[in-house]
Design an enzyme around this catalytic site. Structure first.
Site, PDB file in Angstrom:
ATOM      1  CB  ILE A  50      45.144  44.340  23.761  1.00  0.00           C
ATOM      2  CG1 ILE A  50      43.838  44.872  24.340  1.00  0.00           C
ATOM      3  CG2 ILE A  50      46.181  45.478  23.686  1.00  0.00           C
ATOM      4  CD1 ILE A  50      43.946  45.470  25.727  1.00  0.00           C
TER       5      ILE A  50
ATOM      6  CG  ASP B 262      48.716  34.188  26.700  1.00  0.00           C
ATOM      7  OD1 ASP B 262      48.021  33.563  27.526  1.00  0.00           O
ATOM      8  OD2 ASP B 262      48.316  35.200  26.104  1.00  0.00           O
TER       9      ASP B 262
ATOM     10  CD  GLN C 247      53.233  38.730  34.282  1.00  0.00           C
ATOM     11  OE1 GLN C 247      53.025  39.908  34.046  1.00  0.00           O
ATOM     12  NE2 GLN C 247      52.638  37.749  33.631  1.00  0.00           N
TER      13      GLN C 247
ATOM     14  CG  ASP D  87      41.195  56.130  30.287  1.00  0.00           C
ATOM     15  OD1 ASP D  87      40.107  55.570  30.097  1.00  0.00           O
ATOM     16  OD2 ASP D  87      42.159  55.558  30.829  1.00  0.00           O
TER      17      ASP D  87
ATOM     18  CG  HIS E 103      42.064  52.335  32.921  1.00  0.00           C
ATOM     19  ND1 HIS E 103      41.709  53.058  31.823  1.00  0.00           N
ATOM     20  CD2 HIS E 103      41.686  51.065  32.673  1.00  0.00           C
ATOM     21  CE1 HIS E 103      41.143  52.253  30.939  1.00  0.00           C
ATOM     22  NE2 HIS E 103      41.111  51.044  31.429  1.00  0.00           N
TER      23      HIS E 103
HETATM   24  N1  LIG Z   1      44.543  50.234  30.873  1.00  0.00           N
HETATM   25  C1  LIG Z   1      43.755  50.294  29.797  1.00  0.00           C
HETATM   26  O1  LIG Z   1      43.517  51.369  29.255  1.00  0.00           O
HETATM   27  C2  LIG Z   1      43.139  49.054  29.208  1.00  0.00           C
HETATM   28  C3  LIG Z   1      42.365  49.170  28.038  1.00  0.00           C
HETATM   29  C4  LIG Z   1      41.795  48.020  27.479  1.00  0.00           C
HETATM   30  C5  LIG Z   1      41.961  46.801  28.113  1.00  0.00           C
HETATM   31  N2  LIG Z   1      42.690  46.707  29.259  1.00  0.00           N
HETATM   32  C6  LIG Z   1      42.948  45.415  29.927  1.00  0.00           C
HETATM   33  O2  LIG Z   1      43.917  44.708  29.171  1.00  0.00           O
HETATM   34  C7  LIG Z   1      43.814  43.326  29.473  1.00  0.00           C
HETATM   35  C8  LIG Z   1      43.877  42.477  28.211  1.00  0.00           C
HETATM   36  O3  LIG Z   1      42.792  42.748  27.385  1.00  0.00           O
HETATM   37  P1  LIG Z   1      42.484  41.854  26.109  1.00  0.00           P
HETATM   38  O4  LIG Z   1      41.256  42.408  25.504  1.00  0.00           O
HETATM   39  O5  LIG Z   1      43.684  41.672  25.284  1.00  0.00           O
HETATM   40  O6  LIG Z   1      42.136  40.473  26.819  1.00  0.00           O
HETATM   41  P2  LIG Z   1      42.178  38.980  26.210  1.00  0.00           P
HETATM   42  O7  LIG Z   1      41.388  38.158  27.157  1.00  0.00           O
HETATM   43  O8  LIG Z   1      41.842  38.975  24.768  1.00  0.00           O
HETATM   44  O9  LIG Z   1      43.721  38.578  26.325  1.00  0.00           O
HETATM   45  C9  LIG Z   1      44.353  38.457  27.551  1.00  0.00           C
HETATM   46  C10 LIG Z   1      45.445  37.422  27.400  1.00  0.00           C
HETATM   47  O10 LIG Z   1      46.211  37.431  28.622  1.00  0.00           O
HETATM   48  C11 LIG Z   1      46.576  36.092  28.875  1.00  0.00           C
HETATM   49  N3  LIG Z   1      47.000  35.935  30.274  1.00  0.00           N
HETATM   50  C12 LIG Z   1      46.239  35.777  31.376  1.00  0.00           C
HETATM   51  N4  LIG Z   1      47.012  35.605  32.460  1.00  0.00           N
HETATM   52  C13 LIG Z   1      48.283  35.682  32.048  1.00  0.00           C
HETATM   53  C14 LIG Z   1      49.532  35.550  32.691  1.00  0.00           C
HETATM   54  N5  LIG Z   1      49.603  35.309  34.004  1.00  0.00           N
HETATM   55  N6  LIG Z   1      50.657  35.659  31.956  1.00  0.00           N
HETATM   56  C15 LIG Z   1      50.591  35.874  30.633  1.00  0.00           C
HETATM   57  N7  LIG Z   1      49.439  35.988  29.962  1.00  0.00           N
HETATM   58  C16 LIG Z   1      48.296  35.880  30.657  1.00  0.00           C
HETATM   59  C17 LIG Z   1      45.334  35.310  28.492  1.00  0.00           C
HETATM   60  O11 LIG Z   1      45.637  33.936  28.310  1.00  0.00           O
HETATM   61  C18 LIG Z   1      44.932  35.995  27.203  1.00  0.00           C
HETATM   62  O12 LIG Z   1      45.568  35.420  26.083  1.00  0.00           O
HETATM   63  C19 LIG Z   1      42.517  43.178  30.264  1.00  0.00           C
HETATM   64  O13 LIG Z   1      42.846  43.132  31.637  1.00  0.00           O
HETATM   65  C20 LIG Z   1      41.788  44.473  29.985  1.00  0.00           C
HETATM   66  O14 LIG Z   1      40.896  44.802  31.021  1.00  0.00           O
HETATM   67  C21 LIG Z   1      43.275  47.825  29.803  1.00  0.00           C
HETATM   68  C1  LIG Z   2      40.379  50.980  39.315  1.00  0.00           C
HETATM   69  O1  LIG Z   2      40.288  50.768  37.925  1.00  0.00           O
HETATM   70  C2  LIG Z   2      40.385  49.416  37.528  1.00  0.00           C
HETATM   71  C3  LIG Z   2      40.429  49.358  36.012  1.00  0.00           C
HETATM   72  O2  LIG Z   2      39.230  49.759  35.440  1.00  0.00           O
HETATM   73  C4  LIG Z   2      39.241  48.631  38.087  1.00  0.00           C
HETATM   74  O3  LIG Z   2      39.365  47.258  37.718  1.00  0.00           O
HETATM   75  C5  LIG Z   2      39.277  48.764  39.596  1.00  0.00           C
HETATM   76  O4  LIG Z   2      38.191  48.093  40.147  1.00  0.00           O
HETATM   77  C6  LIG Z   2      39.267  50.233  40.009  1.00  0.00           C
HETATM   78  N1  LIG Z   2      39.453  50.302  41.446  1.00  0.00           N
HETATM   79  C7  LIG Z   2      38.456  50.407  42.313  1.00  0.00           C
HETATM   80  C8  LIG Z   2      38.839  50.383  43.764  1.00  0.00           C
HETATM   81  O5  LIG Z   2      37.301  50.529  41.956  1.00  0.00           O
END
Ligand SMILES: NC(=O)c1ccc[n+]([C@@H]2O[C@H](COP(=O)([O-])OP(=O)(O)OC[C@H]3O[C@@H](n4cnc5c(N)ncnc54)[C@H](O)[C@@H]3O)[C@@H](O)[C@H]2O)c1
Ligand SMILES: *[C@@H]1O[C@H](CO)[C@@H](O)[C@H](O)[C@H]1NC(C)=O
Ligand SMILES: *[C@@H]1O[C@H](CO)[C@@H](O)[C@H](O)[C@H]1NC(C)=O
Ligand SMILES: *[C@@H]1O[C@H](CO)[C@@H](O)[C@H](O)[C@H]1NC(C)=O
Length: 333
Positions: A16, A42, A112, A159, A187
């Protein structure tokens, strides 16, 4: 020119972040005349990758980008920060129990949050993206008691954008002709994408989405499940989770915090529920319709909610309550 602002992105070596950093560094989020210092946080094994990301950012030759600081230390990462985008979290690994995953994430967002409390500016705006985003956001906020909890939010804009696009494609209009869709709750697949208050612009007039779509069965069935399942569908096709669209949504979310939402429009984001909107229990990070002005959000209250909607809003709240209670147990251990 303005003083540079300091923006930290965690998970900065991930996919991302790779889509996100360029947009931020070229001024799409904080403005075309706002210089930026980017801090990339990271974990230690990813530091060599971060070096590559730093080189690429330098090679973009972006005039607003004053400095790039890669680090694996929270005390460096969160120092004097104006905006924090927390993308990194613990991913689910093969055979990992749900509870263990939550526990690992509570530990990350506790650390954090505490670092934000100690090192960041008190006016910092924190956006949590790493899943489970709503609960991670709540934990970070609780671990940063000196920063107003209104300054924490979590991402449901992806979303929201998915819902806008689905309606736009159905109505054969561009995506900016659709406004005021709502994502309620978590989410996750229990989120409730709601278009009862949405408007679609057709030839200069704004009409209720239900009247333009003219297919209630689609809006109450396939539309909702398509938005709810979209993340899974992208993973199935790409073998990787949404990244480009997630980065775009992060930019939309943060830019709206910085510059406000348009007059007469609201967007969706996960914010602190104080217990007085739409029957949502207090002390949750829940996605609501919000308007933003002067860097302050306000939940859009008083929208009429029918029984169909209320049941879906309650179900996603119940899921969040359960997850919060488990997470708070871990937090107090
Ligand atoms: N809320 C949303 O709409 C949404 C949408 C897409 C993805 N996500 C979430 O975003 C997150 C990242 O996705 P991605 O595809 O970039 O994953 P990715 O695995 O490509 O990258 C995640 C990065 O986070 C780093 N990381 C892990 N623990 C860490 C810490 N304690 N401190 C700093 N960095 C740390 C990892 O080393 C890695 O480089 C995932 O949890 C994914 O589920 C959320
Ligand atoms: C709420 O959404 C997050 C993100 O998709 C998911 O990881 C989590 O399991 C959900 N919570 C529950 C209780 O299902
Ligand atoms: C969508 O709109 C375009 C341009 O107005 C038109 O050419 C096209 O036929 C429309 N498609 C449908 C399916 O209505
Ligand atoms: C964040 O906190 C500051 C006070 O430090 C406040 O002025 C600001 O409005 C808050 N931001 C939001 C989005 O509520």
């Amino acid at each position: 020119m303005a003083e540079p602002i300091r923006v930290v992105i965690t998970g900065a070596a991930g996919q991302i972040a790779y889509s996100l950093l360029y947009s931020i560094a070229k001024g799409d989020v904080f403005g075309k005349d706002q210089p930026i210092v980017l801090i990339l946080l990271d974990i230690p094994p990813m530091l060599p990758v971060l070096d590559g990301v730093v080189m690429e950012l330098q090679d973009c030759a972006l005039p607003l980008l004053r400095e790039v600081i890669p680090t694996d230390k929270v005390e460096v990462g969160f120092k004097d920060i104006d905006a924090a985008i927390l993308v990194g979290s613990m991913p689910r690994k093969e055979g990992m129990e749900r509870k263990d995953l939550l526990k690992a994430n509570v530990a990350i967002f506790k650390t954090q949050g505490a670092a934000l409390d100690k090192y960041a500016k008190k006016t910092v705006k924190v956006l949590v993206v790493g899943n489970p985003a709503n609960t991670n956001c709540l934990i970070a906020s609780k671990s940063a008691p000196s920063i107003p909890k209104e300054n924490f939010s979590c991402l449901t804009r992806l979303d929201h954008n998915r819902a806008c696009s689905q309606v736009a494609m159905r109505c054969n209009v561009s995506s900016d002709a659709v406004k005021n869709v709502i994502i309620w709750g978590n989410h996750s697949s229990t989120q409730y994408p709601d278009v009862h208050h949405a408007k679609v612009k057709v030839q200069d007039s704004e009409l209720p989405a239900y009247d333009v779509v003219k297919d209630d069965a689609w809006l109450r069935g396939p539309f909702i499940s398509t938005v709810q399942q979209r993340g899974a569908a992208v993973i199935k096709a790409r073998k990787l989770s949404s990244a480009m669209s997630a980065a775009k949504a992060i930019c939309d979310h943060m830019r709206d915090i910085w510059f406000g939402t348009k007059e007469g429009e609201f967007i969706s984001m996960g914010v602190y529920a104080a217990g007085n909107s739409y029957g949502v229990p207090q002390d949750l990070m829940y996605s609501f319709p919000v308007c933003i002005k002067n860097k302050m959000w306000k939940i859009v209250d008083g929208l009429p909610i029918n029984d169909f909607s209320q049941a879906k809003m309650d179900a996603t709240a119940a899921e969040l309550v359960e997850e919060r209670d488990t997470a708070l147990d871990f937090l107090s251990q």
